[in-house]
Design a protein around this motif. Structure first.
Motif: not given
Lengths: 149, 149, 149, 149, 149, 149, 149, 149, 149, 149
Positions: C102-111, C141-145, D126-131
């Protein structure tokens, strides 16, 4: 071949000790805060390629290390769940003694939610005081509310 | 007869919830910060007799409670070594992720020693921010150096 | 007098069992998802006054409970760090076995960053399947960088 | 000689970092989902001979590694019972905060039993979201009922 | 009012001891195995309404208990992660000493997967032996394979 | 020089994987059950000199290993108190969920005492089943009664 | 290259054992107490450059070690939370048995606060006694009061 | 009827708080040190009949308590293995940071053995100091050597 | 109604303290060793009906207790995994310090197997010694060998 | 260079296994009991120079080892707080099941105090028995009383 980010962190620490490099110098070279810089060098943050190259230069790191510094690390910088080092334990103690207070006051002010540890910054500085200088630490984290759905 | 400070804490919480009392009101009545006041009401600090009487009045506490509020409590406000509540966990996470950074930077600035968790104060406030308000927390603790002997 | 949110949770559970109330009925009465509703009734979320009154009505709760349901609870719904209940353990197992994935894939997609557990929703439903129905769960869940500073 | 699957995992990670390989590329080469592929490469799943050969090729693994990739591994990908990495911790937090909710709702819908973590699939996107974009995760597990006997 | 399934379990145990009821008698009354019956009475399985009524009759349980016996319980029957009772510890010891063996042999025979603890039955019986009678236990669980996706 | 039995176990596993040896072949060569044989090879049982020589031959072990295989090992084959591997965890779960049941039924049949984990045998086999094959495990242990003195 | 302070500590211990150096000799060479000196050599205190050079000379340490001895170490000298060594355990036992007494008496004398473990000294000496010599230990720590704010 | 020594300890503490009794007064009434007296009142030591009667008088204890005070208690005065109270934690920290030092120095002076925690006394007093008063604690324990046999 | 064996144990202890009953008196009344008798009264052994009646008489136990004394108890008499009481801790220390020695010597004499803790007896007595009386404890347990199968 | 006593212990074990040396032979060469001898060789006791030289000769230890054998070791011979090896676990089980009994009987005979684990000896021998030989273990420890002061 480097097998883990921990190896890179150990290399950085060994060179820092040997060459007596200061974290604030590294931060200045990166143009970022000393708090973020130190956390990144200690294996808690991912760097950009350019940042990694600067850091590799400062700490005489091998080629391989540059890629590792850009990879997202498995975070957690302490060897035990309850820290044994007195300086770090005092912080754990603050969480233990003031934890319920912090929760009550943030919830009283903002409602149910948390203070983000991601959209977060840390600032540590000396506060001159005639009775003995103080460490002044400012934590700033975005408030994130729980929502109904 | 009250058998422990925890009983007093539970009485305070139950009344606070029932009567919807705010910690900042209690702090105002005591003339002290909301941080110290909340910690004291939650069983982490000892009160003076006068403070205890004010608090007993606000929370309808029985006579016995006034003595308990003046006794030095066995501190520690969390039920588990690693906190489960998300708000408090974020603080534990900060200690875990930034712990080695905090240690490095305080030691770099001050030499070997700690930031006191006793000669210490805590200030929690709202920081307005267009991208979402932030929680701003200031910790201030006297630096205490290790000495040779 | 009610001394803790846990007491309210026990009352709700006892009444739910005795009167055979379904969580989806409670959710319908509140006009919210069954996931949030159940979490709130089990002491993990704070309710608004109106929500608390609806819930108190459904579960025959005493007056006091309405205030407790509005207070922000100390979260954490499991009695042990590693859950013993097989259904809940399977989720813990997923975190254990797939955690690094999960960590690898979320980090791969989002940083570098996290998937928020606060700005978060959960949706559990039955997925009909000729080889045996499946439980289908959607977490959002919202991605938070993490950011530099 | 390779002595454990962990060694193979470390080799894969070191090469992945050095050569900047993406998990989705590996998945494409195998013709499988990126979730299963990543878990398998990180030592949580057994591969077929052919899959192992593809993976060995991609990651420059020595001959020996091909046999290890086909052996059933001792599963578990995290170093501590309560994870320290913030991204993975958020998942543990979901189990902790929503655990009793998940149990109630699955049991309400299906009766006594569990959601399988074996006949199970995971899908992260990834789920695109304006917020702010969101991480959307779908878990699908067969419901397995407890039976009388 | 009964507040938890544990209360029902305690009532059952107290009556069983006082009236010297045998689990095999209860099983006979239910028409099920003594293993499932005991587990259900000790709070590990959910009963049907009819079963609950039979059990309530045998153990003189109050009205409320009938609903609790039908609710899906939070499972886990031991007070510590490593059991202290010598009889139960021996089973834990078997898992500890033979755990890797069991895994190797099941994986050798079936491939990667598990032996279900849900689609599972247990049978305990006396095995006469001139050198001292033996306890013979048969565990039967469906093999569940991990699958690619 | 070999320094521990664990080293021998690692050598056996590495060769087994590399040469794709089956435990049942090793058992046949020793003329013993596959369960005892696997446990012994995985460092849980002491072998006779002759057995050790057979095993050393099969797994290409160095001279030294023969002595180590005959020494009584420090037993315990799992890395954590609560196992993380799903297959082995299911067994731990059985002990957790059915532990009190097992105790009640053995004590009901035999009186106070234990089922030996020493004078004990284990038998694992495939049980064909149209709804999916099952793992059938038979445990047989001598009953050892507590005595007065 | 030395990678950690622990390596330096191991070098010091190995040389001390091999050359039979006494801590009191080292203390004399440094002109400091044997307590501080020993703690510093065992990796619990930071030395000045001059002290580090003296220690490096005595223990034949490589050049690199001199820098490590000046760095602030991560403190904590015991491998487990509850010490296993009988001598050190007796101290833990004193904390366990007398802990509440120590707290009561310090708080009775001084009010709420702690005895510093930083502004602290330790003195261990032999106390001749006809019934068997005694170990006499004097701990002296500054009292630090909690303050209101 | 009193069921445990802990109940007696709670009664003593409740009365001490309510009537504001000082431990030194109790010690004077018993003609013993305040350290032993406090430990005994807090359930860590067994009293003689006469001592128990004096203590019962001072703290208004019921008849039953006199027998409990004479029984040898199950010792251990802290709720967790690592203490959470800051004052007591500082002592644990001393054991953690200085533990290896204490061991080295006692072993250097006396050879292999321990400092008794049984034939042991504790003395806590205020040490006036212009830079802030200090807590001075003297521990005296008989040295007990390990012997060959 | 009595709900657990622990309640019976507490009743026995409370009466023993109040009436100053000695375990050796109870043993004499039962015609058994003081070791077995004490263990049985403290909830670690099951009694026969006649034994239970004698014990109930001695300790003024209610009718219900007689059945509970005959039930097989959940064994384990200590509140923590590592005991805090100094007397019991010394035994744990013996297991810790001498554990590997005990294993080596029993295995050297008997081969692979264990010393039974079930077919076991314990005998504690005073050994007069001019240098101070000693506690002499004899443990006798049947050797149980591991067997091949 | 040898860096720790554990290395010496591993060398002794490896040689003992390879050359099939019996502990009783080593004990005879030292003229001491096999119990003390084994404990000393396994790193739990400090030897005299002469003893160390005898042991070094028997086990072909390098020069350095002689100094390490004379140093007081950090004691504790087991890898986990609750031992996993069945033979050693049985001893832990005895402490767990009989711990409160042992405490009661020693305190009944001697008053408050402990049985020393330092002024202590251990004797393990075979006890012939027609129903199966027994392990007979005698522990003898000086009684050390708690004293008032």
């Amino acid at each position: 071949m480097i097998n883990s980010r921990e190896e890179v962190t150990r290399m950085i620490q060994a060179t820092r000790i040997r060459k007596d490099i200061r974290w604030s110098q590294v931060a200045a070279a990166l143009g970022l805060s000393k708090e973020w810089t130190t956390a990144a060098c200690l294996g808690q943050m991912a760097m950009s390629k350019q940042q990694a190259m600067v850091v590799a230069e400062i700490f005489d790191l091998p080629e391989d290390a540059i890629a590792w510094l850009q990879a997202v690390p498995y975070k957690g910088s302490l060897p035990t769940a309850v820290p044994t080092d007195p300086l770090i334990y005092r912080w754990y103690e603050v969480v233990n003694v003031y934890g319920s207070t912090i929760k009550e006051l943030i919830n009283e002010e903002f409602g149910d939610g948390i203070m983000s540890a991601i959209d977060f910054s840390l600032d540590i500085e000396r506060e001159a005081d005639p009775k003995g200088d103080r460490v002044r630490v400012v934590l700033s984290g975005k408030f994130l509310p729980y929502k109904e759905y």
